[in-house]
Design a protein around this motif. Structure first.
Motif, PDB file in Angstrom:
ATOM      1  N   ASN A 104      -2.411  -8.950   4.886  1.00  0.00           N
ATOM      2  CA  ASN A 104      -1.324  -8.754   5.846  1.00  0.00           C
ATOM      3  C   ASN A 104      -0.088  -8.167   5.465  1.00  0.00           C
ATOM      4  OD1 ASN A 104       0.080  -9.421   8.423  1.00  0.00           O
ATOM      5  ND2 ASN A 104      -0.952 -11.688   8.333  1.00  0.00           N
ATOM      6  N   ILE A 105       0.838  -7.897   6.520  1.00  0.00           N
ATOM      7  CA  ILE A 105       2.073  -7.298   5.813  1.00  0.00           C
ATOM      8  C   ILE A 105       2.994  -8.111   4.938  1.00  0.00           C
ATOM      9  CG2 ILE A 105       1.865  -5.477   7.746  1.00  0.00           C
ATOM     10  CD1 ILE A 105       4.425  -7.080   8.967  1.00  0.00           C
ATOM     11  N   ASN A 106       3.724  -7.364   4.020  1.00  0.00           N
ATOM     12  CA  ASN A 106       4.754  -8.255   3.422  1.00  0.00           C
ATOM     13  C   ASN A 106       5.962  -7.979   4.200  1.00  0.00           C
ATOM     14  OD1 ASN A 106       7.142  -8.356   1.780  1.00  0.00           O
ATOM     15  ND2 ASN A 106       5.804  -8.655  -0.141  1.00  0.00           N
ATOM     16  N   GLU A 107       6.508  -9.201   4.980  1.00  0.00           N
ATOM     17  CA  GLU A 107       7.699  -8.807   5.805  1.00  0.00           C
ATOM     18  C   GLU A 107       8.659  -8.410   5.217  1.00  0.00           C
ATOM     19  OE1 GLU A 107       8.214  -9.425   8.904  1.00  0.00           O
ATOM     20  OE2 GLU A 107       6.203 -10.157   9.409  1.00  0.00           O
ATOM     21  N   GLU A 108       9.159  -8.949   3.969  1.00  0.00           N
ATOM     22  CA  GLU A 108      10.366  -8.217   3.406  1.00  0.00           C
ATOM     23  C   GLU A 108      10.308  -6.855   3.116  1.00  0.00           C
ATOM     24  OE1 GLU A 108      12.827  -8.881  -0.611  1.00  0.00           O
ATOM     25  OE2 GLU A 108      11.127  -9.726  -0.813  1.00  0.00           O
ATOM     26  N   VAL A 109       9.230  -6.360   2.813  1.00  0.00           N
ATOM     27  CA  VAL A 109       9.261  -4.745   2.491  1.00  0.00           C
ATOM     28  C   VAL A 109       9.135  -4.049   3.665  1.00  0.00           C
ATOM     29  CG1 VAL A 109       7.682  -3.081   1.706  1.00  0.00           C
ATOM     30  CG2 VAL A 109       7.926  -5.088   0.345  1.00  0.00           C
ATOM     31  N   TYR A 110       8.665  -4.662   4.792  1.00  0.00           N
ATOM     32  CA  TYR A 110       8.422  -4.147   6.043  1.00  0.00           C
ATOM     33  C   TYR A 110      10.107  -4.044   6.771  1.00  0.00           C
ATOM     34  CZ  TYR A 110       8.334  -4.507  11.332  1.00  0.00           C
ATOM     35  OH  TYR A 110       8.686  -4.345  12.537  1.00  0.00           O
ATOM     36  N   LEU A 111      10.745  -4.972   6.611  1.00  0.00           N
ATOM     37  CA  LEU A 111      12.211  -4.936   7.135  1.00  0.00           C
ATOM     38  C   LEU A 111      12.849  -4.165   6.463  1.00  0.00           C
ATOM     39  CD1 LEU A 111      12.555  -8.839   8.095  1.00  0.00           C
ATOM     40  CD2 LEU A 111      12.008  -6.958   9.746  1.00  0.00           C
ATOM     41  N   SER A 112      12.531  -4.051   5.073  1.00  0.00           N
ATOM     42  CA  SER A 112      13.452  -3.258   4.490  1.00  0.00           C
ATOM     43  C   SER A 112      13.145  -1.790   4.632  1.00  0.00           C
ATOM     44  CB  SER A 112      13.137  -3.392   2.699  1.00  0.00           C
ATOM     45  OG  SER A 112      13.923  -2.687   1.826  1.00  0.00           O
ATOM     46  N   LEU A 125       0.907  -1.329  -0.078  1.00  0.00           N
ATOM     47  CA  LEU A 125      -0.110   0.063   0.183  1.00  0.00           C
ATOM     48  C   LEU A 125       0.845   1.342   0.100  1.00  0.00           C
ATOM     49  CD1 LEU A 125      -2.713  -0.912   2.522  1.00  0.00           C
ATOM     50  CD2 LEU A 125      -3.254  -0.194   0.080  1.00  0.00           C
ATOM     51  N   GLN A 126       1.943   1.233   0.744  1.00  0.00           N
ATOM     52  CA  GLN A 126       2.891   2.793   1.111  1.00  0.00           C
ATOM     53  C   GLN A 126       1.580   3.536   1.422  1.00  0.00           C
ATOM     54  OE1 GLN A 126       5.800   2.292   1.184  1.00  0.00           O
ATOM     55  NE2 GLN A 126       5.826   0.111   0.669  1.00  0.00           N
ATOM     56  N   SER A 127       1.720   4.922   0.574  1.00  0.00           N
ATOM     57  CA  SER A 127       0.882   6.024   1.172  1.00  0.00           C
ATOM     58  C   SER A 127      -0.481   5.947   1.014  1.00  0.00           C
ATOM     59  CB  SER A 127       1.589   7.121   0.445  1.00  0.00           C
ATOM     60  OG  SER A 127       2.799   7.521   0.970  1.00  0.00           O
ATOM     61  N   ILE A 128      -0.970   5.229   0.283  1.00  0.00           N
ATOM     62  CA  ILE A 128      -2.523   4.585   0.210  1.00  0.00           C
ATOM     63  C   ILE A 128      -2.880   4.386   1.527  1.00  0.00           C
ATOM     64  CG2 ILE A 128      -4.242   3.191  -0.891  1.00  0.00           C
ATOM     65  CD1 ILE A 128      -2.427   2.965  -3.422  1.00  0.00           C
ATOM     66  N   SER A 129      -2.086   3.896   2.457  1.00  0.00           N
ATOM     67  CA  SER A 129      -2.485   3.382   3.624  1.00  0.00           C
ATOM     68  C   SER A 129      -2.867   4.739   4.557  1.00  0.00           C
ATOM     69  CB  SER A 129      -1.268   2.553   4.279  1.00  0.00           C
ATOM     70  OG  SER A 129      -0.338   3.326   4.605  1.00  0.00           O
ATOM     71  N   LYS A 130      -2.449   6.016   4.020  1.00  0.00           N
ATOM     72  CA  LYS A 130      -2.570   7.025   5.097  1.00  0.00           C
ATOM     73  C   LYS A 130      -3.973   7.150   5.096  1.00  0.00           C
ATOM     74  CE  LYS A 130       2.003   8.679   3.790  1.00  0.00           C
ATOM     75  NZ  LYS A 130       2.670   9.773   2.967  1.00  0.00           N
ATOM     76  N   GLN A 176       2.030  -0.447   8.294  1.00  0.00           N
ATOM     77  CA  GLN A 176       0.899  -0.017   7.337  1.00  0.00           C
ATOM     78  C   GLN A 176       1.464   0.165   5.940  1.00  0.00           C
ATOM     79  OE1 GLN A 176      -0.504   3.762   9.416  1.00  0.00           O
ATOM     80  NE2 GLN A 176      -0.207   4.697   7.245  1.00  0.00           N
ATOM     81  N   CYS A 177       2.649   0.808   5.604  1.00  0.00           N
ATOM     82  CA  CYS A 177       2.920   0.902   4.422  1.00  0.00           C
ATOM     83  C   CYS A 177       3.084  -0.491   3.734  1.00  0.00           C
ATOM     84  CB  CYS A 177       4.130   1.990   4.218  1.00  0.00           C
ATOM     85  SG  CYS A 177       3.796   3.619   4.912  1.00  0.00           S
ATOM     86  N   SER A 178       3.537  -1.249   4.695  1.00  0.00           N
ATOM     87  CA  SER A 178       3.838  -2.890   3.954  1.00  0.00           C
ATOM     88  C   SER A 178       2.771  -3.591   3.962  1.00  0.00           C
ATOM     89  CB  SER A 178       5.005  -3.440   4.899  1.00  0.00           C
ATOM     90  OG  SER A 178       6.206  -2.406   4.959  1.00  0.00           O
TER      91      SER A 178
END
Length: 305
Positions: free
Chosen positions: A149-157, A59-64, A192-194
């Motif tokens: 759910n979150i993408n763990e790779e993107v979240y950690l990145s 989602l990135q900024s769409i989550s805002k 949330q962005c992930s």
């Protein structure tokens, strides 16, 4: 509608070669830039899809948009906007300069990174995990998708490389805009962005807003109509970063983009639209996604201006 959407996708496919994927988040840099997909969810319950509509992206900024809904539900409009402004900015979405040069030193709006971090600091819960889980639950309800759910790779990145966001957050902590543990607040923001979605998911967020806070399938009112209208107003004035004015002229509907390549649009009382193409323009908006929405607006007379 299916044939129209497919034709517009094919027309704009060439634009995927002209943009660049977000490179400052390593996990996003590896995404195929040639993807282009779209979904329309209308007020009659129809779903129309084309292209790479089922490809997953974050989602990135769409989550805002959704975190702002939750913060207002938790605190009320007056409290939220005592900490975050309501004005557009001509600066980049991750700029720090306005925080240092305006008085009071609060983010200009909740659609830029500083504003979204301040919004996350107002979500209620006993710890960051409970706060994020409340937010995720709201996303799942709006999207009618219990598997989000979150993408763990993107979240950690994002967590490992989000130093600009840390600078924004610690500055706001220093001047009293946010309270609480800064790293905990940032963890909510990075998560949330992930959150991983497809075009159908974000089209449903758009439809939810188009329907003024009511889930079409169930008739359940999740947020007050005034909150939904507030979100859509921010989408018009600030949702496409510092290209929001141009987008309002060329497309003319509330929309929110993210550097993952998604754009979510809400056409009031008509439809929600989700588009995805990860090749971005220099403002951080999906280049081909913008093109698709511009053509859809013209073909279907969507602009409300």
């Amino acid at each position: 509608m299916d044939s129209l959407l497919n034709r517009i996708i094919e027309k704009n496919k060439c634009l995927t070669n002209k943009g660049k994927v977000a490179s400052y988040i390593p996990a996003l840099e590896r995404v195929n830039p040639n993807y282009l997909g779209a979904c329309i969810a209308d007020m009659n319950g129809n779903l129309y899809t084309a292209g790479d509509y089922n490809r997953k992206f974050t989602l990135q900024s769409i989550s805002k948009t959704v975190s702002l809904m939750l913060a207002i539900m938790d605190n009320g409009t007056e409290e939220v906007f005592s900490k975050v402004g309501m004005e557009p900015t001509g600066d980049a979405f991750n700029s720090i300069i306005r925080l240092e040069t305006i008085s009071p030193s609060k983010p200009l709006n909740p659609m830029i990174n500083a504003g979204a971090i301040a919004v996350d600091s107002m979500i209620k819960g006993k710890n960051s995990e409970e706060k994020f889980n409340r937010l995720l639950k709201l996303f799942r309800k709006i999207c009618s998708n219990e598997y989000l759910n979150i993408n763990e790779e993107v979240y950690l990145s994002e967590k490992q490389t989000g130093n600009r966001n840390r600078a924004l957050a610690y500055f706001m902590k220093d001047v009293g805009i946010i309270s609480g543990d800064v790293e905990d607040i940032l963890d909510i923001y990075f998560k949330q962005c992930s959150i991983e979605v497809d075009c159908i998911d974000i089209a449903r967020i758009g439809l939810f807003l188009a329907n003024n806070g009511v889930i079409l399938d169930t008739g359940e009112r999740v947020v007050e109509e005034k909150i939904a209208k507030t979100i859509k107003t921010f989408m018009v004035t600030c949702g496409m970063y510092n290209a929001s004015g141009e987008f309002a002229i060329n497309v003319g509907v509330p929309a929110k983009s993210g550097v993952g390549g998604g754009i979510m649009a809400a056409v009031p009382l008509r439809m929600g639209v989700g588009v995805f193409s990860p090749a971005l323009d220099d403002k951080g908006n999906s280049l081909a996604g913008y093109g698709v929405l511009k053509d859809l607006s013209r073909e279907l007379d969507l602009s409300f201006f």
